[in-house]
Design a protein around this motif. Sequence first.
Motif, PDB file in Angstrom:
ATOM      1  N   ARG A  71      -5.239   2.662  -0.449  1.00  0.00           N
ATOM      2  CA  ARG A  71      -6.414   1.981  -0.991  1.00  0.00           C
ATOM      3  C   ARG A  71      -6.384   0.530  -0.504  1.00  0.00           C
ATOM      4  O   ARG A  71      -5.555  -0.261  -0.953  1.00  0.00           O
ATOM      5  CB  ARG A  71      -6.407   2.063  -2.516  1.00  0.00           C
ATOM      6  CG  ARG A  71      -6.617   3.473  -3.050  1.00  0.00           C
ATOM      7  CD  ARG A  71      -6.544   3.524  -4.573  1.00  0.00           C
ATOM      8  NE  ARG A  71      -5.185   3.303  -5.033  1.00  0.00           N
ATOM      9  CZ  ARG A  71      -4.266   4.266  -5.141  1.00  0.00           C
ATOM     10  NH1 ARG A  71      -4.554   5.513  -4.806  1.00  0.00           N
ATOM     11  NH2 ARG A  71      -3.056   3.984  -5.564  1.00  0.00           N
ATOM     12  N   VAL A  72      -7.294   0.229   0.426  1.00  0.00           N
ATOM     13  CA  VAL A  72      -7.297  -1.084   1.077  1.00  0.00           C
ATOM     14  C   VAL A  72      -8.712  -1.639   1.083  1.00  0.00           C
ATOM     15  O   VAL A  72      -9.633  -0.999   1.602  1.00  0.00           O
ATOM     16  CB  VAL A  72      -6.785  -0.996   2.537  1.00  0.00           C
ATOM     17  CG1 VAL A  72      -6.588  -2.399   3.107  1.00  0.00           C
ATOM     18  CG2 VAL A  72      -5.501  -0.197   2.626  1.00  0.00           C
TER      19      VAL A  72
ATOM     20  N   ALA B 191       0.837  -1.201   0.000  1.00  0.00           N
ATOM     21  CA  ALA B 191       0.000   0.000   0.000  1.00  0.00           C
ATOM     22  C   ALA B 191       0.870   1.249   0.000  1.00  0.00           C
ATOM     23  O   ALA B 191       0.558   2.256  -0.655  1.00  0.00           O
ATOM     24  CB  ALA B 191      -0.927  -0.002   1.210  1.00  0.00           C
ATOM     25  N   GLY B 192       1.996   1.201   0.725  1.00  0.00           N
ATOM     26  CA  GLY B 192       2.914   2.321   0.747  1.00  0.00           C
ATOM     27  C   GLY B 192       3.546   2.597  -0.597  1.00  0.00           C
ATOM     28  O   GLY B 192       3.978   3.726  -0.873  1.00  0.00           O
ATOM     29  N   ALA B 193       3.607   1.564  -1.448  1.00  0.00           N
ATOM     30  CA  ALA B 193       4.131   1.735  -2.802  1.00  0.00           C
ATOM     31  C   ALA B 193       3.060   2.217  -3.776  1.00  0.00           C
ATOM     32  O   ALA B 193       3.353   2.419  -4.958  1.00  0.00           O
ATOM     33  CB  ALA B 193       4.727   0.420  -3.297  1.00  0.00           C
ATOM     34  N   GLY B 194       1.830   2.366  -3.303  1.00  0.00           N
ATOM     35  CA  GLY B 194       0.759   2.889  -4.140  1.00  0.00           C
ATOM     36  C   GLY B 194      -0.197   1.862  -4.689  1.00  0.00           C
ATOM     37  O   GLY B 194      -1.144   2.212  -5.397  1.00  0.00           O
TER      38      GLY B 194
ATOM     39  N   ARG C 260      -4.087   2.594   6.850  1.00  0.00           N
ATOM     40  CA  ARG C 260      -4.426   3.963   6.452  1.00  0.00           C
ATOM     41  C   ARG C 260      -3.794   4.989   7.389  1.00  0.00           C
ATOM     42  O   ARG C 260      -3.478   6.105   6.975  1.00  0.00           O
ATOM     43  CB  ARG C 260      -5.945   4.122   6.398  1.00  0.00           C
ATOM     44  CG  ARG C 260      -6.567   3.418   5.198  1.00  0.00           C
ATOM     45  CD  ARG C 260      -8.063   3.360   5.286  1.00  0.00           C
ATOM     46  NE  ARG C 260      -8.643   2.801   4.079  1.00  0.00           N
ATOM     47  CZ  ARG C 260      -9.854   2.280   4.014  1.00  0.00           C
ATOM     48  NH1 ARG C 260     -10.627   2.256   5.093  1.00  0.00           N
ATOM     49  NH2 ARG C 260     -10.313   1.786   2.879  1.00  0.00           N
ATOM     50  N   HIS C 261      -3.610   4.606   8.650  1.00  0.00           N
ATOM     51  CA  HIS C 261      -2.927   5.503   9.583  1.00  0.00           C
ATOM     52  C   HIS C 261      -1.465   5.659   9.187  1.00  0.00           C
ATOM     53  O   HIS C 261      -0.909   6.764   9.261  1.00  0.00           O
ATOM     54  CB  HIS C 261      -3.044   4.958  11.005  1.00  0.00           C
ATOM     55  CG  HIS C 261      -2.272   5.745  12.012  1.00  0.00           C
ATOM     56  ND1 HIS C 261      -2.660   7.002  12.447  1.00  0.00           N
ATOM     57  CD2 HIS C 261      -1.103   5.459  12.678  1.00  0.00           C
ATOM     58  CE1 HIS C 261      -1.790   7.464  13.316  1.00  0.00           C
ATOM     59  NE2 HIS C 261      -0.835   6.554  13.477  1.00  0.00           N
ATOM     60  N   ARG C 262      -0.841   4.551   8.771  1.00  0.00           N
ATOM     61  CA  ARG C 262       0.571   4.586   8.386  1.00  0.00           C
ATOM     62  C   ARG C 262       0.771   5.130   6.981  1.00  0.00           C
ATOM     63  O   ARG C 262       1.807   5.720   6.676  1.00  0.00           O
ATOM     64  CB  ARG C 262       1.149   3.167   8.460  1.00  0.00           C
ATOM     65  CG  ARG C 262       1.032   2.480   9.803  1.00  0.00           C
ATOM     66  CD  ARG C 262       2.064   2.897  10.785  1.00  0.00           C
ATOM     67  NE  ARG C 262       3.426   2.705  10.279  1.00  0.00           N
ATOM     68  CZ  ARG C 262       4.509   2.958  10.979  1.00  0.00           C
ATOM     69  NH1 ARG C 262       4.391   3.421  12.223  1.00  0.00           N
ATOM     70  NH2 ARG C 262       5.705   2.759  10.482  1.00  0.00           N
TER      71      ARG C 262
END
Length: 305
Positions: free
Chosen positions: A65-66, A34-37, A58-60
Amino acid sequence: MTWDVHRLPRAEGKTILITGGNAGIGYFVAEQLAGAGATVVLGCRSAAKAEAARASIRHRVPGARVGHVPLDLADLSALKATVDALEQAALDAVVLNAGVLLDEPPRRETAAGHELMFGTNHLGHFALTGLLLPVLAAAPAARVVTTGSFAAKSEHLDLDDPQSTLDYRPKRAYARSKLAQMCFGLELDRRLRAAGSTVSSVVCHPGGALDSLTPSRPPVHTRTAGERLRGLPLAAVVQGKESGAWPAVRAVLDPAVTGGQLWGPRVFGLRGLPRLEPVWDNLGDPAVAARLWAASAELTGAEPV
């Protein structure tokens, strides 16, 4: 290319399903992707646990988009509903990560009568992969990434008793279930290549990954100061689950990764940056893998390729 676990290639536009993505190594695979988009979809039984994982990610990762789909790998009859719930015309990758580990007897079975660890860790993923292949094939160069276990390195499959019916030892049964998963991942790639598919299959393992060395992600995982201190002496040998996710993340995102490879931690296969490993001796026999495939197809009624 030098691989930097803290500066991943961008993955906007990619959708990736992670089985067991709500906890443990699967959670950190989801967080890092998710951090990579990427759009990540958590496949897990509990909607409440999925929501907790989504909130933590989502906090991190603001704007992450999860999604979530219900997934019970022990229930083969429910897997089609999981794939339907994805509502994806194309899927760029699936990380076959979820697993059950039982430490003590008695031997337990799924509703279909399969030994619980073999039935969940291997047979459930075997059947799920077959259902996912059409949406994987609809994406360019999709990947199936199977997360095995270092515990499997010293085991061998007993294809005369694959479900430990005659001799049940929980830790051994777990290791063999993960070994079966890894054999399946390599055999899957051989069959995909023979079929001319654009989908590839890669196998990885997290090395030694302990909760006491894993950073807190409340409420998904909370590590006390005492647990952290007790785990520090082990950090020279093993690692936490955040680092244990690195081989799977690289197997998904690195453009240099190819099908049929095995990825694991750099230091003795137990800790460190992800690297390409030689395929273990107990994974390298295509005849054994073909026998396992045939037995799995008979037990599940599925034929992934």
